[in-house]
Scaffold this active site. Structure first.
Site, short mmCIF file in Angstrom:
data_model
loop_
_atom_site.label_atom_id
_atom_site.label_comp_id
_atom_site.label_asym_id
_atom_site.label_seq_id
_atom_site.Cartn_x
_atom_site.Cartn_y
_atom_site.Cartn_z
N ARG A 197 -7.71 -6.31 -19.33
CA ARG A 197 -6.49 -6.14 -20.13
C ARG A 197 -6.57 -6.93 -21.44
NH1 ARG A 197 -1.15 -8.90 -18.79
NH2 ARG A 197 0.38 -7.97 -20.21
N HIS A 230 -6.79 1.52 -14.29
CA HIS A 230 -5.72 0.99 -13.44
C HIS A 230 -6.12 0.98 -11.97
CE1 HIS A 230 -2.25 1.66 -16.51
NE2 HIS A 230 -2.67 0.41 -16.51
N ASP A 233 1.49 7.09 -15.59
CA ASP A 233 0.48 7.51 -14.62
C ASP A 233 0.77 8.92 -14.13
OD1 ASP A 233 -0.77 4.91 -14.60
OD2 ASP A 233 0.81 4.20 -13.26
N TRP A 237 -2.07 -0.33 -8.08
CA TRP A 237 -2.18 1.12 -8.16
C TRP A 237 -3.05 1.68 -7.02
CZ3 TRP A 237 -1.63 -1.92 -12.44
CH2 TRP A 237 -0.75 -1.51 -13.43
N HIS A 269 -6.19 -5.15 -25.05
CA HIS A 269 -5.05 -5.43 -25.92
C HIS A 269 -5.47 -6.03 -27.25
CE1 HIS A 269 -1.43 -5.11 -22.99
NE2 HIS A 269 -2.40 -4.29 -22.64
#
Length: 418
Positions: free
Chosen positions: A104, A237, A298, A269, A108
């Protein structure tokens, strides 16, 4: 004379393979002896036949001032330090189970890129700006200060690695160490230097926008990514959890997250949320387990006709997912970056240090004519006279290669004549 010429040509072909090849770029061919200069005199042919005594004396005293023929240093990151940092990241992943948050972090930092802005760093992207507090406080970056804290000791240890490279290295390594595909990464990203260079808030995607498909396209198209890349990247994910105290989404804990590993809690997930595979697509398609998270962004992957085409493909074919994911991840990691050198560099371009090819005399023959054992021994003796050995191959450089080729040619020619 004909036999002498043929033998000399044969020797030349053999001798040119005696050492690792050197660069042929004239602009980069400069030399400082990487072995003891005195060892050149230990070669009987080179010292007796080819080098004038004055030159031999200068070699023995080290008075020839050539510069080292080494690859140019990158102004952004040092390749050797990056390789060492990668090993430290692997150890960090084994003890902290921080694969998802490192992925992540890299995403980002890169995901603020705006293709409509040409200037760097105003265009955003992978430039290390996420290390500054002003950007860490953006709503979409909640919790990423913890990722920075994990990586800061590695950054302190390897001062010649940029934050921009470190973030992307950590993200790609986390994917690979979780069982995902090898990412074709390149490095050499330049860091921004001031918090004033951080992008404005609002460039990253939301989890629950009113129109999920339109929102995903607005955000990712701005980054120059397409529908296939949107779906492939969404498959990451398969790693990680959503924590309601950070994102406002997910359950406080589930049967899959209540015991960790790492800090317990959150909603994942997938059941195996530290294993990178295609289960994300399978689980969203089936929706049989209420303990598994499905966000609006999703669910739309199986509702929008274009997204669904790729989602169905990835649910059925993990190899296809891995291939497309690796390409999309590499593309994302380069968005907006300024590289030094401009073309970047790969950590896998050259073999690891300390693994040179051993010298095996039997390999150095040409055509169908095998060198005799006596000849192999003489070539090997000449090679060792320069400081080489089966377990210590000489470093490749242009000047020394030429000297050895000349010496071997002279040796073979003298033997033929005699």
């Amino acid at each position: 004379m004909a036999s002498l010429s043929a033998a000399t040509a044969t020797a030349a072909a053999a001798a040119t393979r005696l050492l690792p090849s050197a660069s042929t770029s004239a602009a980069r061919l400069s030399y400082r002896p990487s072995v003891s200069l005195g060892s050149l005199r230990s070669s009987p042919l080179l010292s007796r036949i080819f080098l004038p005594q004055s030159t031999a004396r200068r070699l023995s005293t080290g008075r020839i001032g050539y510069s080292t023929a080494s690859p140019p240093k990158c102004a952004a990151s040092d390749p050797d330090q990056l390789k060492s940092a990668r090993e430290d990241i692997k150890e960090l992943l084994k003890t902290k189970f921080c694969h998802p948050i490192l992925v992540r972090l890299g995403w980002h930092d890169a995901g603020t890129y705006n293709k409509n802005i040409e200037e760097w760093p105003q265009r955003g992207g992978a430039n290390g700006s996420l290390r500054f507090e002003i950007e860490l406080k953006h709503g979409a970056n909640a919790g990423l200060v913890n990722a920075l804290k994990l990586l800061q000791p590695i950054k302190d240890k390897y001062s010649n690695v940029t934050y921009a490279d470190l973030f992307q290295l950590a993200s790609a390594t986390a994917i690979e160490e979780a069982g995902g595909p090898k990412i074709p990464m390149k490095y050499g990203r330049v860091d921004v230097s001031r918090p004033e260079q951080c992008p404005e808030e609002g460039r990253l995607p939301d989890a629950g926008p009113p129109s999920p498909a339109s929102h995903l396209r607005d955000v990712f198209y701005r980054m120059s990514l397409n529908d296939k890349e949107i779906v492939a990247l969404s498959g990451a994910h398969t790693l990680g959890r959503s924590r309601p105290d950070r994102s406002g989404w997910g359950k406080p804990e589930t049967k899959y997250t209540k015991d960790g590993p790492g800090a317990p809690g959150g909603q994942s997930w997938t059941a195996q949320w530290l294993q990178f595979d295609n289960s994300y697509f399978k689980d969203i398609k089936e929706r049989r387990d209420e303990d598994l998270l499905v966000l609006p962004t999703d669910a739309v992957l199986f509702e929008d006709p274009s997204f669904k085409e790729y989602s169905e493909k990835y649910a059925a074919d993990q190899d296809a997912f891995f291939k497309d994911y690796a390409e999309a991840h590499a593309k994302l990691s380069n968005l907006g970056a300024k590289f030094d050198p401009a073309e970047g560099f790969s950590l896998d371009d050259s073999p690891a240090k300390g693994q040179p090819e051993k010298f095996v005399a039997a390999k150095y023959s040409t055509g169908k004519r095998e060198l005799s054992d006596a000849m192999k021994q003489k070539i090997r003796a000449e090679y060792e006279g320069f400081g080489g050995s089966p377990d210590k191959p000489l470093q490749s450089n242009y000047f020394l290669n030429i000297m050895i080729v000349v010496a071997v040619l002279a040796l073979l020619s003298s033997l033929i004549v005699n």
